[in-house]
Design a protein around this motif. Structure first.
Motif, mmCIF file in Angstrom:
data_model
loop_
_atom_site.group_PDB
_atom_site.id
_atom_site.type_symbol
_atom_site.label_atom_id
_atom_site.label_comp_id
_atom_site.label_asym_id
_atom_site.label_seq_id
_atom_site.Cartn_x
_atom_site.Cartn_y
_atom_site.Cartn_z
ATOM 1 N N ARG A 259 -16.442 63.246 -5.566
ATOM 2 C CA ARG A 259 -17.278 63.217 -6.766
ATOM 3 C C ARG A 259 -18.374 62.168 -6.571
ATOM 4 N N PRO A 260 -19.605 62.461 -6.991
ATOM 5 C CA PRO A 260 -20.728 61.534 -6.778
ATOM 6 C C PRO A 260 -20.421 60.134 -7.311
ATOM 7 N N ALA B 4 -17.327 53.692 -4.455
ATOM 8 C CA ALA B 4 -16.628 53.333 -3.212
ATOM 9 C C ALA B 4 -17.565 52.671 -2.212
ATOM 10 N N TRP B 5 -18.835 53.098 -2.264
ATOM 11 C CA TRP B 5 -19.756 52.609 -1.249
ATOM 12 C C TRP B 5 -20.688 51.500 -1.745
ATOM 13 N N ALA B 6 -20.393 51.015 -2.943
ATOM 14 C CA ALA B 6 -21.302 50.023 -3.532
ATOM 15 C C ALA B 6 -21.461 48.801 -2.621
ATOM 16 N N GLY B 7 -20.405 48.468 -1.885
ATOM 17 C CA GLY B 7 -20.461 47.263 -1.057
ATOM 18 C C GLY B 7 -21.112 47.443 0.301
ATOM 19 N N VAL B 8 -21.436 48.706 0.663
ATOM 20 C CA VAL B 8 -22.055 48.923 1.975
ATOM 21 C C VAL B 8 -23.528 48.547 1.896
ATOM 22 N N LEU C 4 -27.280 63.040 -5.041
ATOM 23 C CA LEU C 4 -26.518 62.090 -4.261
ATOM 24 C C LEU C 4 -27.406 60.966 -3.743
ATOM 25 N N GLY C 5 -28.680 61.281 -3.679
ATOM 26 C CA GLY C 5 -29.647 60.341 -3.101
ATOM 27 C C GLY C 5 -29.600 58.966 -3.735
ATOM 28 N N ALA C 6 -29.258 58.928 -5.028
ATOM 29 C CA ALA C 6 -29.229 57.653 -5.738
ATOM 30 C C ALA C 6 -28.250 56.663 -5.104
#
Lengths: 508, 416, 157
Positions: free
Chosen positions: A409-410, A416-420, A433-435
């Protein structure tokens, strides 16, 4: 081999070949309606009648086998007279609404009439009114005033799908194609019916009244919507120069490939071409594009290469994760393997493709990717991964393909990827998804590029672009080649790759 | 030649209850079967029938023995006999006549044919309109079975045969042998492409013999009395008698059995009592509706296949339809064309569209709405059907129209 | 299938099936047996036949509509089928047909309001020696003129 003469031309053909097929092999086309190479001949339209020396009557070329020493004439005055006669009969009660018929321009009846007859109709009786808009199911419409009763549709459903939804009802000139109430055509190959209809009797609402056949350019490509990789024609309108957005795909048609799909394609492949336009990623986007003042897709290569090189020099390539997809071509996967795994020694290269569906027992496979077999052969891990695994200890995340959303899910992806630190997406499609990414790079769909796929049977087939991509989109193989060169760990390896074909030749 | 001649199929038709097994047996019935099964090899039966030059009585006139000979021999593969009792050619009623009077004669013929070819299952395909005859046949089958003339071990021999009566459901085209096979397999009566011929791939894809009722009824006589005797009743190349169905404008319509090669004029004037109500003869259809008609000055012709072809027509099913001088030819044309338009199976273009188009023109002519060029169009359409269809029905539809247009063009063009 | 097929028909169908090496071959006789029950073949009759014989319903419909003895609409109690082919036409068949049309007040393909008669013109019935002839349900009647026909109609309740 049997040797015979057709129209003065000496021809040899395998025993058991029909005159029509032998002639076709030799480049002599004999007009026909009911004959279709996928079915045993029925010999009923009588359009293919030819003259055979020594025989009193004209014989149907579709159902007469070649014989040693046979002398056949397919254009003699007797044959042409008979052909005209059949055309007159077929046209007597025909609707003659070619100006509004979708089949016009690619209609066997129209073509044959133009080639052989052009005689004015003398039919002076009242035409029988027949149903013109009979819903057959599957978005197909039957026009009985156009039908020539070749029964290709009936035979297709009988012998290919074995569903037999259609039949010939009544008899004589009352004969009509129909289905039983409540039992409409319902199978994953129904779209083939409009395609094999030699006239405009069965039309497809997907195409109905949208454009004219003569505007379309048909180019060969391979259907990417499952592991079968059916040979198809993608038909597109080149567009009107002054009307933006008019250049687009209108139709997918099957292309004969006896090794793979024979004459047919499934409805998923036929009607699924909407993805080519839907949520199309057309421009470079993302906050990083602004920061770095990137203008074109290829501008991404230099900063990305610099970043990768820096991480590698620091021995931190473990902090890179790469997501690839089985929609990439063999050439692209090979390049990705060279750049990310060999040169940069990145361990985390995962494959994320679309979710599996149900196979249909015929052509459609469970996997909805064209190149899973190719990806496996190139050693990519096709096992499922998790968002967390991809984000763990990751500074740079590079994603190829638009299929993350099929699996996750977007909102989950974003959190999940906020820290990358840096996330780059290469995709032909952007559905919101680009956001979640810092950089979104427009790429192309398989139909728009060069390359090859390995299908579920292990067959490797290459293809060329069948459609022009959006101006700013760049094929992945080109970006990967540039990236390989720019990373600079093995630059000479990438220098010769000016086309996908060059890559193919370098592959093991 | 007298009517007591045992080679006349209709010899005993005056007897009451001939359709019952007892009566049939008392008149020598099943003796041929007993003789063949007990004293002759299948090949000997086949050779005798070949020697008799028995031409098919259904319409095409193909020699029965040769047809049987086409079935591959020397294998145990399943084979079938189909009795063509789908008598639909307008004007023809001889098979009905034979089956209603003497169903056992047909069964005995079927036994002999099956024995010769190595068949163990036979279907009688009878037109659905003959329901009462079908019931009579079924009774005969039960009687024969009960007396050991059908079933396993016929006449105590190792040969067995089952016969089933299969009713059609109203389709002229099923008289065409491959359409009959399709119909018997539970499908539309669409004629098949040939080759393959039924003798190699027929019913349920097995080698199959298809014979007309009258053809099979001649077999017992041939076996009992020999091919030579049979040939003497007809012509050397076309042996035996024939049953002519005579109808239309005659005083005494009915079935008349005559040696093949008898005179048409004699058949009409001496047997059938001439034209009814003292009228004059205008035309004769000599071999069922599909046969090109003959005019008054053409009827001194012998009724055999070759002679009628020479006269520009055909013997067909041997059905003679007499047309009197008060009948307008537009009526005949209308009925002929309507029939073929109604009965075309619709498979192939010339027949499907051509017959319907001709029928529309004919209906207009009959209704007095003639347009210029109608007769030429009829001629052109019929010519475009003739020889250009998948099955013989195209010719059947075209030939009578071509003859009518050729012989009565003036009358058609005067119609209004 | 919820369709109610009487046991006697089912038994007949079993008997019919025993005559053929393939179930589909029994289609014509099975349809005839079904039609005998109610005088016509309903959609559910077709479906039942399809199901019983393992034939796609469209193939059953192909057959039902091909053969002229199968009916998809109810006929009258007495279904009058008048031959209008040449031999009968030469003996006044057209006159008989128009007499019937007038007398019964129905055209070909129609059924009288009381359900007693239905009328159709048909092709040669193979009784040309008795021309003009007609068939009432399964029975043949020949050598008819108007008076004989009127008498026949009287007898048909």
């Amino acid at each position: 081999m049997v040797s015979l003469v057709i129209n003065g031309q000496r021809i040899s053909a395998a025993p058991g070949t029909t005159i029509l097929e032998a002639a076709r092999e030799a480049g002599i086309e004999i007009p026909h309606l009911c004959y279709h190479p996928a079915f045993p001949p029925v010999g009923t339209c009588r359009l293919c009648a030819v003259e055979i020396e020594g025989l009193p009557k004209l014989e149907p070329a579709c159902s007469t086998n070649v014989k040693e020493g046979m002398v056949v004439r397919t254009e003699s005055p007797r044959v042409v007279e008979a052909r005209r006669n059949v055309l007159e009969l077929l046209l007597a009660e025909h609707a003659m609404d070619c100006p509004i018929c979708d089949k016009a321009g690619e209609c066997r009846l129209q073509d044959t009439y133009q080639a052989y007859s052009l005689a004015p109709g003398v039919y002076a009786e009242d035409k029988t009114r027949r149903g013109k808009k009979i819903a057959l199911g599957g978005g197909l419409l039957l026009d009985r005033e156009r039908c020539v009763l070749c029964t290709r549709c009936v035979r297709f459903l009988e012998s290919v799908t074995k569903t037999s939804e259609l039949g010939v009802f009544e008899r004589g000139d009352r004969s009509e194609i129909g289905c039983v109430e409540g039992r409409l055509v319902d199978n994953n190959y129904s779209g083939c019916l409009a395609e094999i209809c030699p006239v405009g009797a069965i039309t497809d609402s997907d195409f109905r009244f949208k454009t004219r056949a003569w505007f379309l350019e048909a180019r060969e490509t391979i259907c990417p919507l499952c592991g079968r990789g059916c040979a198809v024609f993608l038909e597109s309108h080149p567009g009107f120069p002054r009307v933006p957005g008019t250049a687009k795909a209108y139709r997918v048609r099957s292309r004969r490939d006896e090794r793979v799909n024979g004459h047919w394609i499934c409805n998923v492949g036929r009607y699924g071409y909407g993805y080519l336009e839907k949520s199309r990623c057309r421009e470079l986007a993302g906050p990083l594009a602004k920061t770095l003042n990137l203008k074109a897709a290829t501008d991404v290569v230099a900063p990305l290469a610099a970043e990768l090189r820096a991480l590698k020099y620091k021995g931190r390539q473990t902090r890179v994760a790469v997501v690839l997809s089985d929609w990439l071509t063999n050439e692209e996967l090979f390049l990705a393997g060279a750049v990310f795994r060999r040169d940069l020694e990145i361990g985390r290269c995962h494959l994320v493709g679309p979710r599996d569906g149900s196979p249909d027992g015929m052509l459609l496979t469970a996997e909805r990717s064209p190149n899973r077999a190719g990806a496996k052969a190139l050693g990519f891990n096709t096992e499922e991964t998790t968002l967390e695994a991809l984000a763990r200890d990751t500074d740079l995340l590079i994603v190829f393909g638009p299929f993350l959303q099929d699996r996750f899910r977007p909102a989950d992806i974003a959190s999940a990827w906020a820290g990358v630190k840096t996330k780059v997406l290469f995709t032909p499609r952007d559905e919101g998804l680009g956001a979640a990414f810092d950089l979104v790079v427009p790429t192309v769909w398989p139909a728009e590029k060069d390359g090859s796929f390995t299908n579920c049977q292990g067959l490797i087939r290459s293809f060329s672009p069948a459609l022009a991509p959006p101006p700013s989109a760049v094929p992945e193989w080109r970006l990967l080649t540039a990236l390989g060169r720019a990373v600079g760990l093995n630059p000479s390896f990438y220098i010769p790759f000016r086309s996908a074909g060059d890559v193919r030749r370098a592959m093991p | 030649m007298n009517r007591e001649d045992e080679l006349f199929l209709t010899r005993d038709f005056g007897l009451d209850h001939l359709h019952r097994l007892e009566t049939y047996v008392s008149r020598g019935g099943y003796r041929a079967a007993a003789k063949a099964l007990k004293t002759m090899t299948p090949d000997a039966v086949l050779e005798e029938v070949k020697a008799a030059n028995l031409r098919g009585r259904g319409g095409a006139g193909f020699p029965a023995g040769i047809k049987w000979g086409f079935v591959p021999r020397g294998t145990d593969a399943l084979r079938y006999l189909c009795v063509n009792a789908d008598e639909g050619e307008p004007g023809t009623f001889k098979d009905r006549f034979l089956m209603s009077h003497n169903p056992h004669l047909l069964l005995e013929g079927a036994i002999l044919a099956s024995y010769a070819v190595g068949i163990r299952t036979a279907y009688v395909y009878i037109r659905g309109e003959y329901e009462s005859i079908a019931r009579r046949l079924e009774t005969a089958v039960s009687e024969a079975r009960a007396s050991g003339w059908l079933g396993d071990h016929i006449a105590g021999t190792g040969f067995g045969l089952e016969v089933f009566v299969h009713r059609g459901a109203g389709a002229y085209i099923c008289g065409e042998e491959t359409a009959l096979l399709e119909s018997l397999e539970g499908k539309r009566g669409h004629p098949r492409l040939k080759p393959p011929f039924p003798a190699s791939i027929g019913l349920f894809r097995c080698p199959t013999v298809i014979n007309n009722v009258e053809t099979l009824c001649h077999i017992p006589g041939i076996i009992r009395h020999g091919a030579e005797a049979f040939l003497k009743r007809g012509l050397p190349r076309d042996g035996g008698t024939r049953i002519f169905s005579v109808s239309g404008a005659v005083a005494r319509p009915g079935c008349y059995e005559l040696p093949t090669g008898s005179s048409l004029r004699e058949l009409i004037y001496e047997r059938a009592g001439g034209v009814r109500d003292g009228r004059k003869l205008k035309a004769v259809i000599p071999g069922g509706l599909s046969a090109p008609m003959l005019t008054e000055n053409e009827i001194d012709v012998r009724m055999d296949g070759d002679s009628l072809v020479e006269a520009g027509s055909m013997l067909g099913s041997g059905a003679v339809i007499v047309i009197d001088d008060e009948t307008p030819m537009t009526l005949v044309l209308e009925k002929i064309t309507k029939f073929y338009a109604h009965e075309s199976c619709g498979q192939c273009t010339p027949c499907r569209v051509g017959t319907a188009w001709m029928a529309r023109i004919a209906a207009r002519l009959r209704a007095g709405r003639r347009r210029n060029g109608d007769v030429d169009t009829l001629h052109r359409l019929a010519s475009g059907i003739k020889g250009r269809t998948l099955c013989p029905m195209g010719d059947a539809a075209a030939l009578p129209v071509l003859a009518l247009v050729a012989k009565f063009r003036d009358e058609l063009e005067r119609s209004s | 299938m919820s369709h109610n097929i009487p046991d006697r028909v089912k038994r007949r169908v079993e008997d019919i099936l025993s005559r053929y090496p393939r179930r589909e071959a029994a289609l014509l006789p099975v349809l005839s047996a079904l039609q005998e029950e109610r005088g016509f073949l309903s959609h559910s009759d077709e479906e039942w036949a399809a199901d019983t014989l393992g034939i796609p319903p469209a193939k059953v419909r192909e057959v039902v509509t091909f053969y002229s003895l199968f009916r998809r609409k109810p006929a009258g109690r007495h279904h009058l089928q008048v031959c209008t082919n040449v031999s009968c036409a030469l003996n006044g068949a057209d006159g008989l047909l128009s007499h019937l049309r007038k007398k019964l007040g129905i055209a070909e393909g129609e059924t009288s309001a009381d359900g007693r008669f239905s009328l159709s013109s048909v092709e040669c019935l193979g009784h040309c020696d008795e021309a003009p002839c007609l068939m009432v349900n399964d029975e043949h009647y020949g050598r008819l003129d108007r008076r004989a026909l009127d008498e026949l109609l009287e007898k048909l309740e």
